[in-house]
Design a protein around this motif. Structure first.
Motif, PDB file in Angstrom:
ATOM      1  N   GLY A 152      17.656 -28.025  -1.770  1.00 57.67           N
ATOM      2  CA  GLY A 152      17.211 -29.054  -0.821  1.00 57.67           C
ATOM      3  C   GLY A 152      16.991 -28.489   0.574  1.00 57.67           C
ATOM      4  O   GLY A 152      16.000 -28.800   1.240  1.00 57.67           O
ATOM      5  N   GLU A 153      17.909 -27.618   1.005  1.00 53.98           N
ATOM      6  CA  GLU A 153      17.769 -26.995   2.333  1.00 53.98           C
ATOM      7  C   GLU A 153      16.569 -26.059   2.366  1.00 53.98           C
ATOM      8  O   GLU A 153      15.855 -25.964   3.369  1.00 53.98           O
ATOM      9  N   GLU A 186      13.864 -26.430   0.661  1.00 50.77           N
ATOM     10  CA  GLU A 186      12.689 -27.297   0.717  1.00 50.77           C
ATOM     11  C   GLU A 186      12.461 -27.825   2.136  1.00 50.77           C
ATOM     12  O   GLU A 186      11.327 -27.893   2.610  1.00 50.77           O
ATOM     13  N   GLU A 187      13.555 -28.146   2.805  1.00 52.75           N
ATOM     14  CA  GLU A 187      13.448 -28.623   4.202  1.00 52.75           C
ATOM     15  C   GLU A 187      12.790 -27.560   5.085  1.00 52.75           C
ATOM     16  O   GLU A 187      11.968 -27.877   5.944  1.00 52.75           O
ATOM     17  N   GLN A 210       9.046 -27.324   4.320  1.00 52.55           N
ATOM     18  CA  GLN A 210       8.286 -28.509   4.739  1.00 52.55           C
ATOM     19  C   GLN A 210       8.326 -28.726   6.253  1.00 52.55           C
ATOM     20  O   GLN A 210       7.624 -29.574   6.776  1.00 52.55           O
ATOM     21  N   SER A 211       9.145 -27.947   6.936  1.00 51.54           N
ATOM     22  CA  SER A 211       9.314 -28.188   8.379  1.00 51.54           C
ATOM     23  C   SER A 211       8.055 -27.820   9.160  1.00 51.54           C
ATOM     24  O   SER A 211       7.352 -26.868   8.824  1.00 51.54           O
TER      25      SER A 211
END
Length: 219
Positions: A128-129, A131-132, A135-136
């Motif tokens: 999840g991190e 992916e963050e 996507q940032s």
């Protein structure tokens, strides 16, 4: 320990789709040259200073991979030459790599390290991190760094089923990311003790050290 024979052995065992990263930390340049003479071109180090010394002394067609934990203040020393950084675990680190790569007009390839092992000693971030980060908006502005894949280290255990489970999980994350982010192409997992399991679970890059060069001398 016959380094040349060991390199050939791994070459024969590994599919063409899997790169062999020879982990040469603490080893003298003569040992690396022995591997080089039989065609090995990718070497991995875990200390930037040692890797830089070797880069300066050895043939320039070697591709250097940084496989250890990276301190931001040391990125500048490897920015002129590093081929791939395996263990990136934060947006701050990517920002620094981008900044230093820009000074040398290069794009530095990186892998995000996903924590799949249970040991506290292992670094890494969650899927999840990761992916963050991808996507940032900040990451999207970087022009001199490219996340091209994922990396993971399995739990240090004799339980092959557990290792297989962890690699299987990382491979599923990799497949998911590859669909969403076309730049993601590499999956670095597997070392001397578990590379066969890693290859079975979709690794594109194995990191082999002691089985090629012999036990390390940390004195």
């Amino acid at each position: 320990m016959n380094i040349a024979e060991n390199i050939k052995k791994y070459r024969d065992q590994l599919p063409d789709t899997v790169d062999l990263v020879a982990i040469s930390k603490t080893k003298p340049n003569e040992d690396l040259m022995e591997a080089y003479e039989v065609g090995q071109r990718i070497f991995g180090e875990n200390k930037i200073q040692e890797m830089t010394d070797k880069w300066e002394a050895l043939p320039k067609d070697i591709e250097w991979h940084m496989v250890g934990h990276v301190q931001r203040n040391k990125v500048k020393y490897m920015a002129p030459y590093v081929g791939l950084i395996h263990a990136v675990d934060s947006l701050k680190l990517l920002k620094e790599i981008n900044k230093q790569a820009k000074k040398h007009d290069r794009v530095i390839r990186c892998l995000l390290q996903i924590k799949i092992a249970e040991e506290d000693s292992k670094f890494g971030i969650s899927a999840g991190e990761a992916e963050e980060i991808l996507q940032s908006e900040t990451y999207k502005t970087f022009e001199n760094v490219a996340v091209v894949g994922l990396m993971g280290m399995a739990t240090h255990t004799d339980n092959d089923e557990k290792v297989a489970e962890e690699f299987d999980y990382l491979h599923s994350v990799f497949k998911d990311f590859r669909v969403k982010y076309p730049a993601i192409k590499e999956l670095s997992m597997g070392m001397s003790g578990d590379y066969k399991i890693a290859v079975k679970h979709g690794s594109t890059m194995v990191r082999i050290g002691s089985s090629i060069f012999g036990a390390r001398n940390y004195n």
